[in-house]
Design an enzyme around this catalytic site. Sequence first.
Site, PDB file in Angstrom:
ATOM      1  N   ARG A  78      -1.856 -14.815  -0.037  1.00 46.94           N
ATOM      2  CA  ARG A  78      -2.491 -14.515  -1.461  1.00 46.94           C
ATOM      3  C   ARG A  78      -1.485 -13.564  -2.163  1.00 46.94           C
ATOM      4  NH1 ARG A  78      -9.070 -13.669  -0.041  1.00 46.94           N
ATOM      5  NH2 ARG A  78      -9.100 -15.487   1.066  1.00 46.94           N
ATOM      6  N   GLY A  79      -1.858 -13.653  -3.676  1.00 53.74           N
ATOM      7  CA  GLY A  79      -1.186 -12.690  -4.313  1.00 53.74           C
ATOM      8  C   GLY A  79       0.238 -12.515  -4.174  1.00 53.74           C
ATOM      9  N   ASP A 126      -5.923  -9.720  11.847  1.00 64.57           N
ATOM     10  CA  ASP A 126      -6.155  -8.560  11.274  1.00 64.57           C
ATOM     11  C   ASP A 126      -4.973  -7.564  11.924  1.00 64.57           C
ATOM     12  OD1 ASP A 126      -6.975  -6.267  10.319  1.00 64.57           O
ATOM     13  OD2 ASP A 126      -9.057  -6.766  10.185  1.00 64.57           O
ATOM     14  N   VAL A 127      -4.299  -7.048  10.789  1.00 68.36           N
ATOM     15  CA  VAL A 127      -2.987  -6.089  10.824  1.00 68.36           C
ATOM     16  C   VAL A 127      -3.608  -4.966  11.469  1.00 68.36           C
ATOM     17  CG1 VAL A 127      -1.605  -7.149   9.316  1.00 68.36           C
ATOM     18  CG2 VAL A 127      -2.817  -5.381   8.765  1.00 68.36           C
ATOM     19  N   SER A 181       2.821   0.775  -4.262  1.00 68.87           N
ATOM     20  CA  SER A 181       2.061   0.840  -5.347  1.00 68.87           C
ATOM     21  C   SER A 181       2.197   1.728  -6.448  1.00 68.87           C
ATOM     22  CB  SER A 181       0.685   0.505  -5.090  1.00 68.87           C
ATOM     23  OG  SER A 181      -0.331   0.685  -6.390  1.00 68.87           O
ATOM     24  N   TYR A 207      -6.627   5.538  -1.750  1.00 68.81           N
ATOM     25  CA  TYR A 207      -5.613   4.324  -1.883  1.00 68.81           C
ATOM     26  C   TYR A 207      -4.237   5.054  -2.431  1.00 68.81           C
ATOM     27  CZ  TYR A 207      -3.355  -0.015  -3.550  1.00 68.81           C
ATOM     28  OH  TYR A 207      -2.483  -1.062  -3.935  1.00 68.81           O
ATOM     29  N   LYS A 259      -0.755   4.928  -0.376  1.00 73.34           N
ATOM     30  CA  LYS A 259       0.419   4.229  -0.881  1.00 73.34           C
ATOM     31  C   LYS A 259       1.537   5.286  -1.069  1.00 73.34           C
ATOM     32  CE  LYS A 259      -0.952  -0.036  -1.057  1.00 73.34           C
ATOM     33  NZ  LYS A 259       0.040  -0.970  -0.238  1.00 73.34           N
TER      34      LYS A 259
END
Length: 277
Positions: free
Chosen positions: A38-39, A82-83, A161, A173, A177
Amino acid sequence: MFDRVRNVSGSRTPVRPGDPTGWSGVRGKRVLVTGGTRGLGEQIVRLLAAEGARVATCARGAGDLAALAASLDSPLFTRALDVTEPERLEEFVAAMANRFGGLDGVVACAGGSRGGRFEETDAEDWAATWEVNVGHAARLVRAAVPHLRAAGGGSVVVISSISGWKPGPPVQYGVAKSAQIQLAASLARELGPDGIRVNAVSPGSMLIPGRRWDRMRREDSEAYAGFVATELPSGAPVAPEEVARVVAFLLSDWSSGISGAHLPVDRAQNAPSPDGY
């Protein structure tokens, strides 16, 4: 002088016939991308495959992986996982290297955030956000190092990000990041003697169907227009395809002099969210 490109291991990589620039791209390279259905992850996988790389990717949804593989003109090695599951990611790295006879690059693209505003977020939210971003990236690189070393060197790209270096909620988050950026810089120093390059890429806000900015554009066009006018000098969010091209460059031999770098790909975006700084 541009008939061949020397890579970090000292070997020479043949260029594409008829290409006067000497750009060999990622043709023939063996690359593993996490979160590739995705994305941004999907765009990275599609670009690498189109450019002739041998690609492997993982994601949680087996159906999404099958659909992606069926849509490509070249084979894609996949595994549903799942990582953050113990040892599952490491096993996939080993399986990919065994399937392709080695490994030349990895992209830590899987990520995300759990929890909301600071006072609404508990310790479990912080731990989950850290593990899916920093923990998974660190384990991916650690599993890949022996294979990259055996290949004479390689390239690691950690997808961070804009939130990792420009403040904005959610804080858990942004902290994770930011740690990814530091992780890439530190590993570049430690793994450099083995010919392994490590870089971080920080995308700005991307317009991805079904995600935050696309929903805002459709459901609250006035707020979206205000965000674009205030925070995006170019008048539009960066496209995932634009970020994917930077990742492909970092995986290529033409970026052999770049390691330990943090590359924002955000069209000079200001704050990472409508909340500002």
